[in-house]
Design an enzyme around this catalytic site. Structure first.
Site, PDB file in Angstrom:
ATOM      1  CG  ASP A 203      -8.006   6.814  -6.576  1.00 61.73           C
ATOM      2  OD1 ASP A 203      -7.132   6.135  -7.128  1.00 61.73           O
ATOM      3  OD2 ASP A 203      -8.819   7.524  -7.203  1.00 61.73           O
ATOM      4  CD  GLU A 259      -3.038   6.436  -7.224  1.00 62.78           C
ATOM      5  OE1 GLU A 259      -2.777   5.882  -8.309  1.00 62.78           O
ATOM      6  OE2 GLU A 259      -4.140   6.972  -6.992  1.00 62.78           O
TER       7      GLU A 259
END
Length: 518
Positions: A203, A259
């Site tokens: 993330d 990401e």
């Protein structure tokens, strides 16, 4: 010749655990629910499952505020449930990757609680980004940085110092210059690798490093630019070189997918050098408008930049942070036609692909959720000005016509399902050969069966305006008409060799239609 690593061409299915399947009737999805639906994912034809965070969390951001990286939140089950899910997935031939959230912890994480308690200058506080304020008595934030969720990116602690949170105040940013932080995450990686996971989705992978001078953001500074003081700062690459060394100690082609939201595909490629991450989410296709030139440029730029570092491209149309693409492509019948064409285009491209749960059912964004049920901090921190991301997170419809449409044994779901979803259930679409689900199942099966789609080549072919046509290998031809009127088939697309189409075709290609020939 060594076999090609599985992740270079795998199709991943994103499971948003909150909303996939509920085993106990509380209206919230859980790991036993996911485990019970693994055969559905095998039959769909995907290669791997990506699980959004299921760790213990106060749920200020639906699990992206982690209080313990080595356990399972009781809402979602137990660590034993996670082990059983991984075991069952492997038995079905599915890989499992899990979400890792390294930019920040929960404010309820033991580390941050200690940082508040121990005060300025303490070892505990050095794990986070605390700074003295500006102005009289330090009453102003250290700089003008803003939160991704709205408002300023600093909150003042009771002792007067400020701590950085690029997201919600309940998500304090870690200081990745601290050796203790780096060592802790190496340990977390090993914990889950020892428990059998096949990889990690990282993330906010572009956000860990910050400019130590913490300068103000200028008005003309692109938020994703290479010179940004807290996005895509070069020192972030040192973190992933360390992570790669940990992962490479384990067998079985374990992998990272980051990401990574950056200014250009050239900057993206830096994260995918051979000693860093294996792959990264590529948002170029998701962000491209439904125009032939824009789609082609997104494809060309992605393949070209990543080829320089030997990394495969990845493709995605929707995820848990974005408006569902049926709606983004216009909604209604038009949005569905474009979505059907888009998936055939995407699955025919070289590299890997990511599906977001429910897209195989043609689910639209839910745009009329009542304010009282919303949970996304984006909605609350913007005072309701931004709808937030709840509309793409509504629990899946599995079967039946009464609440909760087979999602779980109870009648409630944590976000309400629209009545119109009764016609979109897995049960109804399974028996309809013209359904979106049937198209996905057929396309995914063919993707595994067609040798040309296992390679990494792509050659563009002459085509009419608003039509994209490309060749893979010697015989496979993919075409998509993104225009509003029918178009002639490219010369290389022989109607007699039609393999699959998103709509009925004859000697012309209808608008918003894609087809495979071979």
């Amino acid at each position: 010749m060594s076999p090609v690593a599985w992740w270079r061409r795998a199709v991943f299915y994103q499971v948003y655990v909150w909303s996939f399947a509920d085993s106990d009737g509380d209206g919230i999805g859980d790991l036993p629910g996911v485990r019970s639906r693994l055969p559905y994912l095998r039959d769909l034809g995907v290669d791997a499952v990506w699980l959004n965070p299921f760790y213990p969390s106060p749920q200020a951001d639906n699990g992206y505020d982690v209080a313990d990286y080595r356990d399972v939140d009781p809402t979602f089950g137990t660590l034993a449930d996670a082990h059983a899910l991984i075991r069952d997935a492997h038995a079905l031939g599915l890989r499992v990757i899990i979400d890792l959230v390294p930019n920040h912890t929960s404010a309820q994480h033991p580390w941050f609680r200690a940082a508040l308690a121990d005060g300025p200058g303490s070892r505990a506080r050095a794990r986070y980004l605390f700074r003295d304020g500006r102005g009289v008595d330090g009453a102003q934030p250290p700089n003008n940085w803003t939160s991704n969720f709205g408002g300023r990116a600093w909150t003042r602690a009771p002792d007067g110092q400020w701590y950085l949170h690029l997201f919600a105040p309940e998500q304090p940013d870690l200081d990745w210059t601290a050796a203790e932080v780096r060592d802790e995450f190496h340990s977390i990686l090993r914990f889950w690798l020892d428990h059998g996971v096949d990889g990690f989705r990282i993330d906010v992978a572009h956000g860990l490093a910050k400019d130590p001078q913490m300068p103000d953001l200028g008005e003309d500074l692109d938020r994703a630019g290479a010179s940004h003081p807290h996005w895509d700062v070069d020192e972030v690459h040192d973190v992933y070189r360390g992570w790669r060394r940990v992962l490479d100690d384990y067998p079985g082609d374990r992998m990272f997918v980051g990401e990574v939201v950056v200014q250009s595909v050239e900057r993206l490629a830096l994260y995918l050098r051979p000693d860093e991450l294996h792959t990264a989410f590529n948002f170029a296709l998701l962000r491209a408008p439904w125009q032939a030139s824009a789609l082609r440029q997104a494809i060309d730029d992605s393949i070209g930049a990543l080829a320089q570092v030997g990394a495969p491209p990845t493709w995605v149309l929707s995820n848990h942070d974005e408006t569902r693409h049926v709606t983004r492509y216009g909604g209604g019948t038009l949005g569905l036609r474009r979505a059907r064409a888009a998936i055939l285009m995407m699955l025919a491209l070289p590299g890997g692909a990511y599906l977001y749960q429910g897209e195989e059912l043609g689910l639209p964004e839910v745009t009329d959720l009542p304010d009282r049920v919303r949970r996304d901090p984006v909605f609350f921190r913007s005072g309701g000005a931004a709808a937030g991301r709840d509309g793409c997170r509504v629990p899946l419809p599995w079967s039946g016509t009464t609440p909760s449409l087979g999602f779980g044994p109870g009648h409630e779901t944590w976000l309400p399902q629209p009545p119109s979803w009764r016609s979109l259930t897995v049960e109804r679409q399974t028996t309809d050969p013209a359904s979106m689900l049937s198209l996905y199942r057929t396309a995914l099966a063919m993707r595994h069966q067609i040798p040309a789609l296992a390679a990494e080549d792509l050659t563009w072919l002459p085509a009419a305006e608003n039509v994209l046509a490309f060749r893979r290998g010697r015989d496979f031809v993919g075409v998509v008409n993104v225009g509003d009127t029918a178009a002639p088939l490219p010369a290389a697309a022989d109607p007699a060799s039609l393999l699959l189409a998103s709509d009925t075709i004859s000697d012309t290609l209808p608008p918003a239609t894609a087809a495979w020939f071979g």
